[in-house]
Design a protein around this motif. Structure first.
Motif, PDB file in Angstrom:
ATOM      1  N   GLU A 283       0.915  -1.189  -0.035  1.00  0.00           N
ATOM      2  CA  GLU A 283       0.059  -0.164  -0.095  1.00  0.00           C
ATOM      3  C   GLU A 283       0.855   1.194  -0.232  1.00  0.00           C
ATOM      4  O   GLU A 283       0.407   2.317  -0.642  1.00  0.00           O
ATOM      5  CB  GLU A 283      -0.798  -0.067   1.458  1.00  0.00           C
ATOM      6  CG  GLU A 283      -1.834  -1.115   1.473  1.00  0.00           C
ATOM      7  CD  GLU A 283      -2.784  -0.958   2.647  1.00  0.00           C
ATOM      8  OE1 GLU A 283      -3.691  -0.066   2.536  1.00  0.00           O
ATOM      9  OE2 GLU A 283      -2.658  -1.846   3.383  1.00  0.00           O
ATOM     10  N   PHE A 284       2.106   1.251   0.604  1.00  0.00           N
ATOM     11  CA  PHE A 284       2.955   2.468   0.802  1.00  0.00           C
ATOM     12  C   PHE A 284       4.125   2.153   0.268  1.00  0.00           C
ATOM     13  O   PHE A 284       4.926   1.252   0.726  1.00  0.00           O
ATOM     14  CB  PHE A 284       3.016   2.570   2.290  1.00  0.00           C
ATOM     15  CG  PHE A 284       3.941   3.857   2.717  1.00  0.00           C
ATOM     16  CD1 PHE A 284       3.873   4.968   2.051  1.00  0.00           C
ATOM     17  CD2 PHE A 284       4.830   3.648   3.617  1.00  0.00           C
ATOM     18  CE1 PHE A 284       4.842   5.940   2.317  1.00  0.00           C
ATOM     19  CE2 PHE A 284       5.690   4.530   4.150  1.00  0.00           C
ATOM     20  CZ  PHE A 284       5.628   5.782   3.266  1.00  0.00           C
ATOM     21  N   ASP A 285       4.687   2.616  -0.968  1.00  0.00           N
ATOM     22  CA  ASP A 285       5.755   2.224  -1.713  1.00  0.00           C
ATOM     23  C   ASP A 285       7.080   2.444  -0.907  1.00  0.00           C
ATOM     24  O   ASP A 285       8.191   1.678  -1.012  1.00  0.00           O
ATOM     25  CB  ASP A 285       5.880   3.242  -3.049  1.00  0.00           C
ATOM     26  CG  ASP A 285       4.755   2.837  -3.883  1.00  0.00           C
ATOM     27  OD1 ASP A 285       4.175   1.561  -3.828  1.00  0.00           O
ATOM     28  OD2 ASP A 285       4.512   3.456  -4.950  1.00  0.00           O
ATOM     29  N   ALA A 286       7.265   3.384  -0.040  1.00  0.00           N
ATOM     30  CA  ALA A 286       8.421   3.857   0.723  1.00  0.00           C
ATOM     31  C   ALA A 286       8.648   2.877   1.854  1.00  0.00           C
ATOM     32  O   ALA A 286       9.349   3.220   2.705  1.00  0.00           O
ATOM     33  CB  ALA A 286       8.563   5.198   0.839  1.00  0.00           C
ATOM     34  N   TYR A 287       7.636   1.882   2.260  1.00  0.00           N
ATOM     35  CA  TYR A 287       7.576   1.195   3.341  1.00  0.00           C
ATOM     36  C   TYR A 287       8.811   0.674   3.960  1.00  0.00           C
ATOM     37  O   TYR A 287       9.341   0.768   4.920  1.00  0.00           O
ATOM     38  CB  TYR A 287       6.549   0.041   3.573  1.00  0.00           C
ATOM     39  CG  TYR A 287       6.584  -0.882   4.953  1.00  0.00           C
ATOM     40  CD1 TYR A 287       5.745  -0.202   5.723  1.00  0.00           C
ATOM     41  CD2 TYR A 287       7.152  -1.840   5.022  1.00  0.00           C
ATOM     42  CE1 TYR A 287       5.495  -0.857   6.939  1.00  0.00           C
ATOM     43  CE2 TYR A 287       6.996  -2.609   6.256  1.00  0.00           C
ATOM     44  CZ  TYR A 287       6.168  -1.910   7.178  1.00  0.00           C
ATOM     45  OH  TYR A 287       6.170  -2.857   8.126  1.00  0.00           O
ATOM     46  N   THR A 288       9.562  -0.137   3.085  1.00  0.00           N
ATOM     47  CA  THR A 288      10.918  -0.798   3.383  1.00  0.00           C
ATOM     48  C   THR A 288      12.092   0.229   3.450  1.00  0.00           C
ATOM     49  O   THR A 288      13.197  -0.314   4.208  1.00  0.00           O
ATOM     50  CB  THR A 288      11.114  -2.182   2.161  1.00  0.00           C
ATOM     51  OG1 THR A 288      11.366  -1.268   1.001  1.00  0.00           O
ATOM     52  CG2 THR A 288      10.100  -2.981   2.226  1.00  0.00           C
ATOM     53  N   THR A 289      12.137   1.327   2.787  1.00  0.00           N
ATOM     54  CA  THR A 289      13.169   2.202   2.985  1.00  0.00           C
ATOM     55  C   THR A 289      12.841   3.152   4.368  1.00  0.00           C
ATOM     56  O   THR A 289      13.834   3.938   4.725  1.00  0.00           O
ATOM     57  CB  THR A 289      13.465   2.985   1.689  1.00  0.00           C
ATOM     58  OG1 THR A 289      12.216   3.851   1.213  1.00  0.00           O
ATOM     59  CG2 THR A 289      13.569   2.160   0.570  1.00  0.00           C
ATOM     60  N   VAL A 290      11.702   3.282   4.619  1.00  0.00           N
ATOM     61  CA  VAL A 290      11.327   4.499   5.860  1.00  0.00           C
ATOM     62  C   VAL A 290      11.036   3.633   6.994  1.00  0.00           C
ATOM     63  O   VAL A 290      11.259   4.068   8.061  1.00  0.00           O
ATOM     64  CB  VAL A 290      10.168   5.248   5.162  1.00  0.00           C
ATOM     65  CG1 VAL A 290       9.787   6.192   6.250  1.00  0.00           C
ATOM     66  CG2 VAL A 290      10.790   5.970   4.042  1.00  0.00           C
ATOM     67  N   ILE A 291      10.293   2.389   6.849  1.00  0.00           N
ATOM     68  CA  ILE A 291       9.871   1.815   8.226  1.00  0.00           C
ATOM     69  C   ILE A 291      10.620   0.471   8.500  1.00  0.00           C
ATOM     70  O   ILE A 291      11.120   0.366   9.655  1.00  0.00           O
ATOM     71  CB  ILE A 291       8.247   1.683   8.019  1.00  0.00           C
ATOM     72  CG1 ILE A 291       7.681   2.822   7.803  1.00  0.00           C
ATOM     73  CG2 ILE A 291       7.606   0.853   9.254  1.00  0.00           C
ATOM     74  CD1 ILE A 291       7.178   3.949   8.889  1.00  0.00           C
ATOM     75  N   SER A 292      10.157  -0.538   7.639  1.00  0.00           N
ATOM     76  CA  SER A 292      10.913  -1.730   8.356  1.00  0.00           C
ATOM     77  C   SER A 292      10.851  -2.826   7.090  1.00  0.00           C
ATOM     78  O   SER A 292      10.317  -2.559   6.108  1.00  0.00           O
ATOM     79  CB  SER A 292       9.836  -2.351   9.195  1.00  0.00           C
ATOM     80  OG  SER A 292      10.671  -3.603   9.963  1.00  0.00           O
ATOM     81  N   ASP A 293      11.720  -4.086   7.551  1.00  0.00           N
ATOM     82  CA  ASP A 293      11.670  -5.026   6.576  1.00  0.00           C
ATOM     83  C   ASP A 293      10.814  -6.316   7.153  1.00  0.00           C
ATOM     84  O   ASP A 293      10.802  -7.427   6.654  1.00  0.00           O
ATOM     85  CB  ASP A 293      13.005  -5.626   6.365  1.00  0.00           C
ATOM     86  CG  ASP A 293      13.709  -5.992   7.408  1.00  0.00           C
ATOM     87  OD1 ASP A 293      13.264  -5.566   8.741  1.00  0.00           O
ATOM     88  OD2 ASP A 293      15.074  -6.388   7.559  1.00  0.00           O
TER      89      ASP A 293
END
Length: 304
Positions: A283-293
């Motif tokens: 849903e959120f493209d920047a998830y892995t770079t901003v939030i978590s793996d």
């Protein structure tokens, strides 16, 4: 031994903000440029259930103040009642996160002293907790990150409708034999702790969640969860067991390694409940770079 925990600290928050603005020149396109009323992900909490999730927020704050502000938006969007958090690396950033979340409160663990701490965030109008404490603080072999425990009461219209003990975990990582043995030892000790609490006439309702760094569907001779899975009284239920064909970890070997397990008594509150892995990265493209793996794992208890 009980440990005192730090809640919001305004002085630390001001210092954290100054350091971030002074030392952070990196800009992340996307989340900061969106309008404040734009939802990053869909709502997952419901008015008819108590919703609790485990979430490894990798090396928080992974991308500095961008992570803090974006995680706050995700928590508001998800509208989940309570979170157990793993990999909280910065107390000041955690305080800043809480300060951004109207209606929420929380705690961060004292141990480990340097990084990869555990945290709890909850809606303070419906959830009350006792001061958290940590167990096995001197057992580094089984618990490099000592479990965080609190007693929880969930209220509806001024009445307590659900109460339980919450245990947040982050077990030893990596796939080598020694790391697996350390996770196996941790499971033995966790089960012993819960069994002892129940036998001593404590509240028999337990929810244990976190990043266990291991799979439920390993063969029996390799399965670190055997102390729970082979319990002769069938006292424990892994709510994540039906999800083993999915992935809570987004890395190369994507597996379900983040789990939620409940004691036998708690299963009554879970009847007709549900558990799912929230694929926020879709849903959120920047998830892995901003939030978590890691993806959050959510359980809904229909107690209202």
């Amino acid at each position: 031994m009980k440990i005192l925990f730090i809640k919001k600290n305004k002085t630390a928050l001001i210092l954290f903000s100054i350091l971030l603005f002074a030392g952070c020149s990196k800009r992340t396109t996307g989340p900061e440029l969106l309008k404040p009323d734009h939802r990053l992900v869909k709502k997952e909490g419901t008015d008819s259930t108590f919703d609790i999730a485990t979430w490894n927020v990798r090396d928080f704050p992974l991308d500095g103040r961008t992570t803090v502000s974006t995680l706050a938006r995700l928590i508001r969007d998800l509208d989940i009642d309570m979170f157990g958090l793993e990999e909280m690396n910065d107390v000041n950033a955690f305080n800043s996160l809480l300060d951004s979340l109207d209606g929420f409160d929380g705690f961060i663990s004292e141990y480990p002293e340097d990084m990869l701490k555990l945290g709890i965030i909850y809606k303070k109008d419906m959830v009350s907790v006792t001061t958290p404490f940590q167990i096995y603080t001197s057992d580094w072999y089984a618990f490099p990150r000592p479990p965080l425990i609190t007693y929880v009461e969930v209220e509806k219209d001024g009445n307590v409708v659900f109460d339980f003990s919450l245990i947040v975990n982050h077990l030893k990582a990596y796939g080598d034999p020694e790391s697996a043995d350390r996770r196996r030892e941790a499971c033995i000790r966790l089960k012993d702790y819960i069994d002892d609490q129940i036998l001593s006439s404590a509240d028999p309702d337990f929810i244990m969640l976190g990043d266990f760094n291991d799979r439920l569907n390993d063969p029996p001779d390799q399965n670190i969860f055997n102390p729970f899975l082979q319990d002769s009284l069938a006292n424990y239920l892994f709510l994540t067991e039906p999800l083993t064909d999915q992935a809570s970890y987004i890395g190369d070997y994507g597996n379900v390694i983040d789990h939620i397990v409940i004691s036998h008594s708690t299963q009554q509150a879970y009847q007709e409940g549900s558990t799912e892995i929230l694929k926020l990265d879709t849903e959120f493209d920047a998830y892995t770079t901003v939030i978590s793996d890691h993806r959050p794992v959510l359980s809904r208890f229909p107690v209202f």
